[in-house]
Design a protein around this motif. Structure first.
Motif, PDB file in Angstrom:
ATOM      1  N   MET A   1      10.545  10.040   7.876  1.00 31.18           N
ATOM      2  CA  MET A   1      11.644  11.025   7.811  1.00 31.18           C
ATOM      3  C   MET A   1      11.152  12.421   8.171  1.00 31.18           C
ATOM      4  O   MET A   1      11.860  13.194   8.798  1.00 31.18           O
ATOM      5  CB  MET A   1      12.242  11.067   6.407  1.00 31.18           C
TER       6      MET A   1
ATOM      7  N   ALA B   1       9.401   2.720  -3.464  1.00 30.75           N
ATOM      8  CA  ALA B   1       9.355   4.172  -3.750  1.00 30.75           C
ATOM      9  C   ALA B   1      10.273   4.950  -2.817  1.00 30.75           C
ATOM     10  O   ALA B   1      10.156   6.167  -2.710  1.00 30.75           O
ATOM     11  CB  ALA B   1       7.927   4.687  -3.638  1.00 30.75           C
ATOM     12  N   GLY B   2      11.189   4.261  -2.147  1.00 26.87           N
ATOM     13  CA  GLY B   2      12.220   4.986  -1.408  1.00 26.87           C
ATOM     14  C   GLY B   2      12.018   4.999   0.081  1.00 26.87           C
ATOM     15  O   GLY B   2      11.124   4.350   0.625  1.00 26.87           O
TER      16      GLY B   2
ATOM     17  N   GLU C   1      18.406   3.304  -4.677  1.00 23.45           N
ATOM     18  CA  GLU C   1      19.679   3.109  -3.956  1.00 23.45           C
ATOM     19  C   GLU C   1      19.807   1.672  -3.456  1.00 23.45           C
ATOM     20  O   GLU C   1      20.900   1.103  -3.474  1.00 23.45           O
ATOM     21  CB  GLU C   1      19.768   4.100  -2.786  1.00 23.45           C
TER      22      GLU C   1
ATOM     23  N   LYS D   1       0.823  -1.223   0.000  1.00 23.43           N
ATOM     24  CA  LYS D   1       0.000   0.000   0.000  1.00 23.43           C
ATOM     25  C   LYS D   1       0.849   1.261   0.000  1.00 23.43           C
ATOM     26  O   LYS D   1       0.385   2.328  -0.406  1.00 23.43           O
ATOM     27  CB  LYS D   1      -0.933  -0.011   1.212  1.00 23.43           C
TER      28      LYS D   1
ATOM     29  N   TYR E   1       3.800   1.451  -1.598  1.00 25.41           N
ATOM     30  CA  TYR E   1       4.804   1.218  -2.647  1.00 25.41           C
ATOM     31  C   TYR E   1       6.135   0.736  -2.058  1.00 25.41           C
ATOM     32  O   TYR E   1       7.210   1.150  -2.497  1.00 25.41           O
ATOM     33  CB  TYR E   1       5.035   2.483  -3.484  1.00 25.41           C
TER      34      TYR E   1
ATOM     35  N   GLY F   1      14.335   6.926  -5.337  1.00 29.18           N
ATOM     36  CA  GLY F   1      14.999   7.350  -4.106  1.00 29.18           C
ATOM     37  C   GLY F   1      15.741   6.181  -3.468  1.00 29.18           C
ATOM     38  O   GLY F   1      16.546   5.500  -4.119  1.00 29.18           O
ATOM     39  N   GLY F   2      15.436   5.943  -2.188  1.00 29.06           N
ATOM     40  CA  GLY F   2      16.076   4.823  -1.489  1.00 29.06           C
ATOM     41  C   GLY F   2      15.814   3.484  -2.162  1.00 29.06           C
ATOM     42  O   GLY F   2      16.604   2.551  -2.018  1.00 29.06           O
TER      43      GLY F   2
ATOM     44  N   ILE G   1      15.800  17.667  -0.477  1.00 26.02           N
ATOM     45  CA  ILE G   1      16.981  16.951   0.041  1.00 26.02           C
ATOM     46  C   ILE G   1      17.739  16.312  -1.125  1.00 26.02           C
ATOM     47  O   ILE G   1      17.360  16.507  -2.294  1.00 26.02           O
ATOM     48  CB  ILE G   1      16.592  15.872   1.102  1.00 26.02           C
TER      49      ILE G   1
ATOM     50  N   LYS H   1       7.166   9.708   5.389  1.00 27.15           N
ATOM     51  CA  LYS H   1       6.404  10.067   6.592  1.00 27.15           C
ATOM     52  C   LYS H   1       7.266   9.911   7.851  1.00 27.15           C
ATOM     53  O   LYS H   1       7.243  10.768   8.724  1.00 27.15           O
ATOM     54  CB  LYS H   1       5.120   9.236   6.674  1.00 27.15           C
TER      55      LYS H   1
ATOM     56  N   ILE I   1      19.700   5.286   8.023  1.00 26.18           N
ATOM     57  CA  ILE I   1      20.806   5.220   7.064  1.00 26.18           C
ATOM     58  C   ILE I   1      21.829   4.162   7.496  1.00 26.18           C
ATOM     59  O   ILE I   1      22.380   3.442   6.652  1.00 26.18           O
ATOM     60  CB  ILE I   1      21.475   6.609   6.914  1.00 26.18           C
TER      61      ILE I   1
ATOM     62  N   GLY J   1      20.508  10.000   0.249  1.00 27.72           N
ATOM     63  CA  GLY J   1      21.324   9.861   1.461  1.00 27.72           C
ATOM     64  C   GLY J   1      21.764   8.438   1.731  1.00 27.72           C
ATOM     65  O   GLY J   1      22.379   8.162   2.753  1.00 27.72           O
TER      66      GLY J   1
ATOM     67  N   PRO K   1      14.300  11.062  -6.923  1.00 27.36           N
ATOM     68  CA  PRO K   1      13.491  12.289  -6.872  1.00 27.36           C
ATOM     69  C   PRO K   1      13.614  13.085  -5.573  1.00 27.36           C
ATOM     70  O   PRO K   1      12.784  13.949  -5.306  1.00 27.36           O
ATOM     71  CB  PRO K   1      12.067  11.739  -7.033  1.00 27.36           C
ATOM     72  N   GLU K   2      14.658  12.815  -4.767  1.00 22.06           N
ATOM     73  CA  GLU K   2      14.783  13.490  -3.468  1.00 22.06           C
ATOM     74  C   GLU K   2      14.774  15.008  -3.601  1.00 22.06           C
ATOM     75  O   GLU K   2      14.359  15.717  -2.687  1.00 22.06           O
ATOM     76  CB  GLU K   2      16.078  13.049  -2.759  1.00 22.06           C
TER      77      GLU K   2
HETATM   78  N1  CAA Z   1       7.273   7.167   1.701  1.00 20.02           N
HETATM   79  C1  CAA Z   1       6.097   7.034   2.354  1.00 20.02           C
HETATM   80  N2  CAA Z   1       4.927   6.765   1.733  1.00 20.02           N
HETATM   81  C2  CAA Z   1       4.954   6.640   0.393  1.00 20.02           C
HETATM   82  C3  CAA Z   1       6.136   6.770  -0.357  1.00 20.02           C
HETATM   83  C4  CAA Z   1       7.340   7.025   0.361  1.00 20.02           C
HETATM   84  N3  CAA Z   1       8.552   7.121  -0.244  1.00 20.02           N
HETATM   85  N4  CAA Z   1       5.850   6.599  -1.668  1.00 20.02           N
HETATM   86  C5  CAA Z   1       4.522   6.370  -1.734  1.00 20.02           C
HETATM   87  N5  CAA Z   1       3.972   6.402  -0.500  1.00 20.02           N
HETATM   88  C6  CAA Z   1       2.579   6.222  -0.118  1.00 20.02           C
HETATM   89  C7  CAA Z   1       1.764   7.485  -0.366  1.00 20.02           C
HETATM   90  O1  CAA Z   1       1.906   8.392   0.710  1.00 20.02           O
HETATM   91  C8  CAA Z   1       0.366   6.924  -0.476  1.00 20.02           C
HETATM   92  O2  CAA Z   1      -0.100   6.636   0.826  1.00 20.02           O
HETATM   93  P1  CAA Z   1      -1.625   7.014   1.242  1.00 20.02           P
HETATM   94  O3  CAA Z   1      -2.467   6.114   0.357  1.00 20.02           O
HETATM   95  O4  CAA Z   1      -1.681   6.660   2.665  1.00 20.02           O
HETATM   96  O5  CAA Z   1      -1.789   8.461   0.928  1.00 20.02           O
HETATM   97  C9  CAA Z   1       0.609   5.584  -1.182  1.00 20.02           C
HETATM   98  O6  CAA Z   1       1.977   5.267  -0.976  1.00 20.02           O
HETATM   99  C10 CAA Z   1       0.356   5.668  -2.665  1.00 20.02           C
HETATM  100  O7  CAA Z   1       1.141   6.749  -3.198  1.00 20.02           O
HETATM  101  P2  CAA Z   1       0.571   7.827  -4.245  1.00 20.02           P
HETATM  102  O8  CAA Z   1      -0.845   8.146  -3.897  1.00 20.02           O
HETATM  103  O9  CAA Z   1       1.538   8.955  -4.296  1.00 20.02           O
HETATM  104  O10 CAA Z   1       0.586   6.949  -5.581  1.00 20.02           O
HETATM  105  P3  CAA Z   1       0.846   7.413  -7.087  1.00 20.02           P
HETATM  106  O11 CAA Z   1       0.584   6.197  -7.907  1.00 20.02           O
HETATM  107  O12 CAA Z   1       0.119   8.656  -7.394  1.00 20.02           O
HETATM  108  O13 CAA Z   1       2.423   7.755  -7.149  1.00 20.02           O
HETATM  109  C11 CAA Z   1       4.791   7.428  -6.728  1.00 20.02           C
HETATM  110  C12 CAA Z   1       3.409   6.763  -6.957  1.00 20.02           C
HETATM  111  C13 CAA Z   1       5.276   8.091  -8.019  1.00 20.02           C
HETATM  112  C14 CAA Z   1       5.750   6.312  -6.325  1.00 20.02           C
HETATM  113  C15 CAA Z   1       4.662   8.484  -5.605  1.00 20.02           C
HETATM  114  O14 CAA Z   1       4.060   7.893  -4.467  1.00 20.02           O
HETATM  115  C16 CAA Z   1       5.945   9.098  -5.179  1.00 20.02           C
HETATM  116  O15 CAA Z   1       6.468   9.978  -5.829  1.00 20.02           O
HETATM  117  N6  CAA Z   1       6.517   8.636  -4.027  1.00 20.02           N
HETATM  118  C17 CAA Z   1       7.664   9.249  -3.435  1.00 20.02           C
HETATM  119  C18 CAA Z   1       8.959   8.921  -4.181  1.00 20.02           C
HETATM  120  C19 CAA Z   1      10.125   9.624  -3.533  1.00 20.02           C
HETATM  121  O16 CAA Z   1      10.166  10.834  -3.427  1.00 20.02           O
HETATM  122  N7  CAA Z   1      11.135   8.840  -3.052  1.00 20.02           N
HETATM  123  C20 CAA Z   1      12.270   9.366  -2.380  1.00 20.02           C
HETATM  124  C21 CAA Z   1      12.114   9.259  -0.889  1.00 20.02           C
HETATM  125  S1  CAA Z   1      13.413  10.034   0.001  1.00 20.02           S
HETATM  126  C22 CAA Z   1      14.683   8.930   0.025  1.00 20.02           C
HETATM  127  O17 CAA Z   1      14.566   7.831  -0.489  1.00 20.02           O
HETATM  128  C23 CAA Z   1      15.932   9.402   0.723  1.00 20.02           C
HETATM  129  C24 CAA Z   1      17.082   8.482   0.615  1.00 20.02           C
HETATM  130  O18 CAA Z   1      17.929   8.621  -0.228  1.00 20.02           O
HETATM  131  C25 CAA Z   1      17.305   7.427   1.608  1.00 20.02           C
END
Ligand code: CAA
Length: 258
Positions: free
Chosen positions: A70, A63-64, A112, A23, A25, A108-109, A137, A68, A85, A140, A131-132
């Motif tokens: 972080m 999806a990384g 990685e 749910k 991703y 993202g993660g 950010i 929430k 990390i 990381g 996409p960070e």
């Molecule tokens: N963290 C927490 N929750 C996430 C998430 C994430 N990375 N990616 C998706 N979700 C959750 C959403 O919050 C949503 O939850 P709710 O139903 O409770 O609202 C659920 O998954 C479905 O997501 P979307 O409604 O956004 O679905 P979509 O099909 O429209 O989009 C997506 C899919 C393109 C993957 C989009 O969710 C997205 O862009 N996610 C974030 C990607 C991102 O920015 N990743 C980098 C994280 S930072 C990181 O990784 C740092 C590092 O280097 C360690």
């Protein structure tokens, strides 16, 4: 061992860890990462396992990092003290090969995590990105380093500074992934590759991985010296005697892992 956020099983000498937060991703919460690293270390220590496989589901490898969790840890000290990390260092210490079977989002993660594995088998729907920058950010968990090493500076700059996402085809062309396979069979294809490696001489596989990864840590002369020491060391194994005897006597080798 039972886990809450991942599923594990062993098949054909392959230890499989499947991320299981569909749910979200497969967002990498600290609890999920802890379980994943525990499972990978357990497979690494299990002589019945020769190769490891990390996967997600058809729609998302991951999806990384969990945005929430972080967002809640809002200070540098909180991040420093969080296991988020630090968990990643455990993956780099796994001795057996780790294959990522990636379908859908690897962002993202998630990207990685795939890059921290030794090989990537991608389905036709795989999408790789960092996409960070959209969150204010930078990567990381190794993204700036591993992406740049994999695809080169020019493309890495676009991916990390401007959220340029790579299709499976682009990722293959750029050298990020080993092979692209249909969505319907990506897990089976990755399992076949993993089981082929798992059927080989375990010590040679382990030291081959170590020698290849040393390329990123050492100058050429040191790397060559390191390789020859690992090469000499393999002559202390029963499997070296077995492999050469099998060749000479035109029979299948029977590896013992010693
Ligand atoms: N963290 C927490 N929750 C996430 C998430 C994430 N990375 N990616 C998706 N979700 C959750 C959403 O919050 C949503 O939850 P709710 O139903 O409770 O609202 C659920 O998954 C479905 O997501 P979307 O409604 O956004 O679905 P979509 O099909 O429209 O989009 C997506 C899919 C393109 C993957 C989009 O969710 C997205 O862009 N996610 C974030 C990607 C991102 O920015 N990743 C980098 C994280 S930072 C990181 O990784 C740092 C590092 O280097 C360690």
């Amino acid at each position: 061992m039972s886990y809450e956020y991942i599923l594990t099983r062993t098949e054909r000498r392959v230890g499989i860890a499947q991320l299981n937060r569909p749910k979200a991703y497969n967002a990498l919460s600290p609890a999920l990462m802890q379980e994943l690293m525990d499972a990978l270390e357990a497979f690494d220590a299990d002589p019945a396992v020769g190769c490891l496989l990390v996967t997600g589901n058809e729609k998302a490898f991951s999806a990384g990092a969990d945005i929430k969790s972080m967002a809640a840890a809002a200070t540098p000290m909180a991040m420093l003290n969080s296991p988020l990390i630090a968990q990643w260092d455990r993956l780099a210490k796994i001795g057996k090969p780790v294959i990522a079977a990636v379908s859908g989002f690897a962002l993202g993660g998630g990207c990685e995590l795939a890059m921290a594995c030794d090989m990537i088998v991608a389905s036709e729907s795989a999408k790789f990105g960092q996409p960070e920058i959209n969150l204010g950010i930078i990567p990381g968990a190794g993204g700036t380093q591993r992406m740049t090493r994999a695809v080169g500076k020019a493309l890495a700059m676009e991916i990390i500074l401007n959220d340029r996402r790579l299709s499976a085809q682009e990722a293959k062309q750029a050298g990020l992934v080993n092979r692209i396979v249909p969505v319907e069979t990506y897990l089976e294809e990755a399992l076949v590759l993993a089981s082929e490696i798992a059927a080989r001489a375990p010590a040679a596989v382990r030291l081959a991985k170590e020698a290849i990864n040393a390329v990123y840590e050492m100058p050429l002369q040191s790397g060559l010296a390191h390789e020859s020491r690992l090469f000499y060391m393999l002559f202390s194994t029963e499997d070296q005697k077995e492999g050469m005897d099998a060749f000479i006597n035109k029979r299948q080798a029977n590896w013992k892992g010693i």
